[in-house]
Design an enzyme around this catalytic site. Structure first.
Site, PDB file in Angstrom:
ATOM      1  N   TYR A 128       1.020  -1.152  -0.071  1.00 18.74           N
ATOM      2  CA  TYR A 128      -0.101   0.054   0.077  1.00 18.74           C
ATOM      3  C   TYR A 128       0.989   1.181  -0.002  1.00 18.74           C
ATOM      4  CZ  TYR A 128      -3.628   3.342   1.422  1.00 18.74           C
ATOM      5  OH  TYR A 128      -4.381   4.398   1.517  1.00 18.74           O
ATOM      6  N   ASP A 142       9.255   2.842  -0.241  1.00 23.33           N
ATOM      7  CA  ASP A 142       8.031   3.577   0.526  1.00 23.33           C
ATOM      8  C   ASP A 142       8.397   3.407   1.919  1.00 23.33           C
ATOM      9  OD1 ASP A 142       4.477   3.390   0.426  1.00 23.33           O
ATOM     10  OD2 ASP A 142       5.991   4.673   1.669  1.00 23.33           O
ATOM     11  N   LYS A 148       4.246  10.005   8.195  1.00 22.21           N
ATOM     12  CA  LYS A 148       3.961   9.437   9.758  1.00 22.21           C
ATOM     13  C   LYS A 148       4.930   9.976  10.759  1.00 22.21           C
ATOM     14  CE  LYS A 148       2.145   5.452   7.884  1.00 22.21           C
ATOM     15  NZ  LYS A 148       0.440   4.947   8.248  1.00 22.21           N
TER      16      LYS A 148
HETATM   17  P1  KE4 Z   1      -1.172   8.651   4.111  1.00 22.29           P
HETATM   18  O1  KE4 Z   1      -1.649   9.254   2.528  1.00 22.29           O
HETATM   19  O2  KE4 Z   1      -2.002   8.024   4.642  1.00 22.29           O
HETATM   20  O3  KE4 Z   1      -0.502   9.469   4.825  1.00 22.29           O
HETATM   21  O4  KE4 Z   1       0.133   7.457   3.667  1.00 22.29           O
HETATM   22  C1  KE4 Z   1      -0.061   6.545   2.926  1.00 22.29           C
HETATM   23  C2  KE4 Z   1       0.863   5.576   2.908  1.00 22.29           C
HETATM   24  C3  KE4 Z   1       1.714   5.279   1.970  1.00 22.29           C
HETATM   25  N1  KE4 Z   1       2.845   4.260   2.292  1.00 22.29           N
HETATM   26  C4  KE4 Z   1       2.657   3.516   3.466  1.00 22.29           C
HETATM   27  C5  KE4 Z   1       3.626   2.237   3.419  1.00 22.29           C
HETATM   28  C6  KE4 Z   1       1.631   3.400   4.307  1.00 22.29           C
HETATM   29  O5  KE4 Z   1       1.669   2.634   5.452  1.00 22.29           O
HETATM   30  C7  KE4 Z   1       0.527   4.438   4.012  1.00 22.29           C
HETATM   31  C8  KE4 Z   1      -0.523   4.789   4.881  1.00 22.29           C
HETATM   32  N2  KE4 Z   1      -0.701   3.653   5.809  1.00 22.29           N
HETATM   33  C9  KE4 Z   1      -2.010   3.632   6.420  1.00 22.29           C
HETATM   34  C10 KE4 Z   1      -1.921   2.270   7.451  1.00 22.29           C
HETATM   35  N3  KE4 Z   1      -1.251   1.214   7.047  1.00 22.29           N
HETATM   36  C11 KE4 Z   1      -2.552   4.645   6.760  1.00 22.29           C
HETATM   37  C12 KE4 Z   1      -3.600   4.640   7.836  1.00 22.29           C
HETATM   38  C13 KE4 Z   1      -5.040   5.007   6.872  1.00 22.29           C
HETATM   39  O6  KE4 Z   1      -5.030   4.599   5.807  1.00 22.29           O
HETATM   40  O7  KE4 Z   1      -6.077   5.576   7.553  1.00 22.29           O
END
Ligand code: KE4
Length: 428
Positions: free
Chosen positions: A142, A237, A265
């Site tokens: 993801y 990533d 994060k």
């Molecule tokens: P954001 O756009 O949610 O800040 O980041 C996306 C993203 C990109 N790459 C990795 C490896 C990530 O884990 C994420 C976002 N992670 C999720 C949970 N695993 C965020 C939680 C959510 O979607 O509310």
């Protein structure tokens, strides 16, 4: 009716699914999401006064725990000077200098507002630099919700059973190829079948969005080698792993240097900061210095940067934090591995540092196929059993649980005790 239930009913009338990010909705575990009023250290309190030992940590940012003094005071100092100026500010330079110092692959960095912005921008840079269109991602990986990445995606997309989202056009998805994590042949085959067409491979160096899945020994190095052999750029990533697994992230922990790195994060300490960075020859292509356009009204926001700077500065000046996180993680692992004894036909465990996942799966979980085969019904019952005991786990089998430095040995022991009781019930 509890206050959470009342708020959820109100939210459902005005917000899709009653939440502002799908995985918060308890969709895969059922029940009412807890509306959280406050956090302190390793504990969160919901609007009904229930307290929870928190293993979500805002999905990764809260490595120092909730309401850390240095972070709160830094935000307060910034707030006293205003909130947003639409102009460069000193903190952005300080944070950029710190990121460049900490992350091996980063000569220059651009701040954005989320991990999604970071990965979509990094892919744009890679496509511009290579003049190639395709990207290889991994099933269950993801990288945020930009169209190119909502193809066989993990995290909330997998949780909701929409790994490839409606609304992503055939054109947008056409250039996204999907390999299998920890399966080097699947990567090699895609590169050979698309010779000279693949701008980048993007991966989570430690997968966290299919649950926590470590890279097999040598996998990252081999992917690096394939990228070099095919003129394809490697994007790590590290939105989840960055600054968490080591001061320099997974690339420092495993000694594999990507061409571009995306971050999020932890870098914002709980406020909205994402970032992408890499070597000078790539990053100087980014506007306004180069032609690759990328922009953002609130990018480098002074309050968010203040929180990130306080967090990274604390991590940089307290490297013993990583030993502490490893010690807590090992204690948690020892406890769960004891619980797995005699249950290896039902349970599997993965951990890297302060991120871990218990899988309701009979074999080792090494990629999407084994992760997605885990028993979701058992996970849901486990999740609620732990929640009833005041242990707040990620409400999805396709997520990693996170430790912070605010967690204590007593927290860990309490968690193991609760899991022992719940697993007895669930696996009876
Ligand atoms: P954001 O756009 O949610 O800040 O980041 C996306 C993203 C990109 N790459 C990795 C490896 C990530 O884990 C994420 C976002 N992670 C999720 C949970 N695993 C965020 C939680 C959510 O979607 O509310």
């Amino acid at each position: 009716m509890s206050e959470s239930e009342s708020l959820f009913q109100r939210a459902l009338r005005v917000t899709p699914g009653g939440v502002n990010s799908p995985v918060r909705a308890f969709g895969s575990v059922g029940g009412t999401p807890r509306f959280i009023e406050s956090g302190a250290g390793s504990v969160m309190r919901d609007v009904d006064g229930n307290e929870y030992l928190d293993y979500v940590g805002s999905w990764g940012p809260m490595i120092l725990g909730h309401d850390h003094d240095e972070v709160r005071e830094a935000i307060g100092r910034a707030l006293a000077r205003g909130t947003s100026f639409g102009a460069p500010s000193p903190g952005e330079v300080e944070l950029a200098e710190l990121v460049v110092e900490m992350v091996p692959s980063v000569d220059l960095v651009r701040f954005v507002n989320s991990g999604t912005e970071a990965t979509m921008s990094a892919l744009r840079v890679a496509r511009a630099a290579t003049e190639q269109d395709k990207v290889i991602k991994f099933r269950g990986g993801y990288h945020g919700h930009a169209d190119a990445f909502l193809v066989e995606a993990g995290s909330g997309a997998a949780t909701l059973g929409v790994p490839s989202s409606p609304g992503v056009t055939e054109g947008a998805a056409r250039d996204t190829l999907v390999a299998e994590f920890n399966d080097l042949d699947s990567v090699r085959t895609l590169l050979e079948e698309n010779t000279g067409q693949v701008a980048a491979i993007i991966l989570e160096p430690v997968a966290g969005n299919m649950g926590c899945v470590p890279p097999r020994d040598g996998f990252l190095e081999a992917v690096r080698g394939l990228c070099d052999a095919h003129g394809t750029l490697l994007i790590f990533d590290e939105v989840m792993t960055g600054f968490r697994l080591a001061p320099g992230g997974a690339q420092a922990l495993y000694g594999v240097v990507p061409d571009l790195t995306t971050m999020g994060k932890v870098i914002g300490g709980g406020l909205p900061v994402g970032a992408f960075g890499g070597r000078e020859s790539l990053m100087r292509r980014v506007a306004p210095e180069g032609p690759v356009y990328q922009a953002g009204t609130l990018s480098g926001n002074p309050l968010a940067v203040a929180a990130g700077l306080a967090t990274l500065s604390h991590l940089r000046s307290h490297p013993d934090i990583y030993a502490r996180l490893e010690s807590l993680g090992q204690r948690l692992e020892d406890g769960f591995r004891h619980l797995l004894e005699g249950r290896h036909d039902r349970l599997s465990w993965n951990r890297v540092g302060s991120m871990a996942t218990l899988f309701f799966s009979s074999g080792p979980v090494t990629g999407w196929e084994s992760a997605s085969g885990a028993d979701r019904g058992l996970f849901s019952r486990y999740f609620h059993g732990m929640l009833e005991r005041g242990i707040y786990l990620p409400p999805s089998p396709f997520e990693a649980a996170f430790l912070s430095v605010a967690h204590t040995e007593a927290d860990i022991d309490r968690t193991i005790q609760a899991a022992d009781e719940v697993l007895d019930e669930v696996l009876r």
